[in-house]
Design a protein around this motif. Sequence first.
Motif, PDB file in Angstrom:
ATOM      1  N   LEU A 244      -8.343   3.912 -23.949  1.00  7.77           N
ATOM      2  CA  LEU A 244      -7.554   4.803 -23.093  1.00  7.77           C
ATOM      3  C   LEU A 244      -8.288   5.088 -21.783  1.00  7.77           C
ATOM      4  O   LEU A 244      -7.687   5.065 -20.701  1.00  7.77           O
ATOM      5  N   ASP A 245      -9.591   5.356 -21.882  1.00 11.29           N
ATOM      6  CA  ASP A 245     -10.360   5.680 -20.684  1.00 11.29           C
ATOM      7  C   ASP A 245     -10.454   4.517 -19.709  1.00 11.29           C
ATOM      8  O   ASP A 245     -10.718   4.718 -18.516  1.00 11.29           O
ATOM      9  N   ASN A 246     -10.248   3.300 -20.191  1.00 11.34           N
ATOM     10  CA  ASN A 246     -10.293   2.118 -19.330  1.00 11.34           C
ATOM     11  C   ASN A 246      -8.909   1.659 -18.874  1.00 11.34           C
ATOM     12  O   ASN A 246      -8.806   0.683 -18.115  1.00 11.34           O
ATOM     13  N   SER A 247      -7.875   2.356 -19.333  1.00 19.17           N
ATOM     14  CA  SER A 247      -6.505   1.909 -19.073  1.00 19.17           C
ATOM     15  C   SER A 247      -5.947   2.514 -17.786  1.00 19.17           C
ATOM     16  O   SER A 247      -6.266   3.647 -17.418  1.00 19.17           O
ATOM     17  N   GLU A 248      -5.097   1.730 -17.128  1.00 11.54           N
ATOM     18  CA  GLU A 248      -4.455   2.155 -15.886  1.00 11.54           C
ATOM     19  C   GLU A 248      -2.980   1.768 -15.914  1.00 11.54           C
ATOM     20  O   GLU A 248      -2.592   0.826 -16.603  1.00 11.54           O
ATOM     21  N   ILE A 249      -2.193   2.514 -15.162  1.00  9.08           N
ATOM     22  CA  ILE A 249      -0.779   2.158 -15.004  1.00  9.08           C
ATOM     23  C   ILE A 249      -0.511   1.887 -13.523  1.00  9.08           C
ATOM     24  O   ILE A 249      -1.189   2.434 -12.647  1.00  9.08           O
ATOM     25  N   ILE A 250       0.462   1.047 -13.257  1.00  6.91           N
ATOM     26  CA  ILE A 250       0.799   0.662 -11.886  1.00  6.91           C
ATOM     27  C   ILE A 250       2.219   1.097 -11.565  1.00  6.91           C
ATOM     28  O   ILE A 250       3.152   0.812 -12.333  1.00  6.91           O
ATOM     29  N   ASP A 251       2.388   1.806 -10.476  1.00  5.27           N
ATOM     30  CA  ASP A 251       3.716   2.151  -9.974  1.00  5.27           C
ATOM     31  C   ASP A 251       4.348   0.889  -9.394  1.00  5.27           C
ATOM     32  O   ASP A 251       3.838   0.322  -8.412  1.00  5.27           O
ATOM     33  N   GLN A 252       5.439   0.452 -10.014  1.00  4.77           N
ATOM     34  CA  GLN A 252       6.037  -0.822  -9.622  1.00  4.77           C
ATOM     35  C   GLN A 252       6.628  -0.788  -8.215  1.00  4.77           C
ATOM     36  O   GLN A 252       6.792  -1.823  -7.572  1.00  4.77           O
ATOM     37  N   GLU A 253       6.966   0.417  -7.719  1.00  6.52           N
ATOM     38  CA  GLU A 253       7.548   0.527  -6.376  1.00  6.52           C
ATOM     39  C   GLU A 253       6.476   0.594  -5.295  1.00  6.52           C
ATOM     40  O   GLU A 253       6.609  -0.025  -4.236  1.00  6.52           O
ATOM     41  N   THR A 254       5.414   1.350  -5.536  1.00  9.38           N
ATOM     42  CA  THR A 254       4.399   1.557  -4.500  1.00  9.38           C
ATOM     43  C   THR A 254       3.141   0.725  -4.714  1.00  9.38           C
ATOM     44  O   THR A 254       2.341   0.554  -3.788  1.00  9.38           O
ATOM     45  N   GLY A 255       2.939   0.234  -5.931  1.00  8.81           N
ATOM     46  CA  GLY A 255       1.728  -0.507  -6.238  1.00  8.81           C
ATOM     47  C   GLY A 255       0.533   0.395  -6.510  1.00  8.81           C
ATOM     48  O   GLY A 255      -0.573  -0.091  -6.744  1.00  8.81           O
TER      49      GLY A 255
END
Length: 280
Positions: free
Chosen positions: A136-147
Amino acid sequence: NQEVRLMEFASKLLEATGKGYLSYSAIKYAADDSKNQDMKLFELYMKGLLKKESDALIFGSLYDAMLLEPNSVNDKFIVINDSEFVEGISADYKSPRSTKVYKEWLDGETKVALESGKKIISMDDWNTAKDMINRLDNSEIIDQETGEVTSVRYYLTGTPQYEINSWIGEIPVRGFLDCYSPENGFISDSKSTRSIHGFRYDVGNFCYDIQAYIYTQVMGTNKFYWVVQEKSSPYLCGVYRASERSLQSGERKFWSAIANINNWLNNGNRTDSFALSGEI
């Protein structure tokens, strides 16, 4: 007047159950379309007679403590590491964990833990929880609209285990928010699951939408996030914001539960005869 009506429901509830407030855990037993709906279960829960303890629940408590309040872990849990003991008797026994001497040792370790008021955790569960949190601490999410890239851990910042004691209309409610971030204006709730891809169904089945509705109403924000993680390797994570549809579903279930509880309070508190009906 409003104050009298506010106290009427709470007073009846207190007289019938010994509690003058409702929590999500209680409401889910009274809500229409809940997987757990049964007014008998509601009564038992409110009276403190519905005691549930399982390996899964204990693991969930460990995971939440390690994730949100790591300094509290040693005060709440004892890890029973039997590897050294098993190694010490393995030369004498083919199946050391099946022996009387092993069971006597385990009973002794368990007694010490219970006397201390702590919950018992296996080394395997301890390591699994640690591995989950590392992912979890290494995980990231990406906003598909803004990057824009945001860490999953960001959604668990703020005050952990934030207690609420408030009212929704004339209904007294109480609960603990996993995380409340007034600076960022959001509430988040940590959930472990068998499948991230099936979590959307868990929201309805386990009435997590009721929880989201209660907390957003009390805190005056519509930003509610579930931070979800799979319990099996490689421990995929996800962050999901409660949609307007989920909050509306939670609202509908909440008030259906209140109607059922009101009916119960005003009709002799009978739960043994409770049964469901409808059309399928």
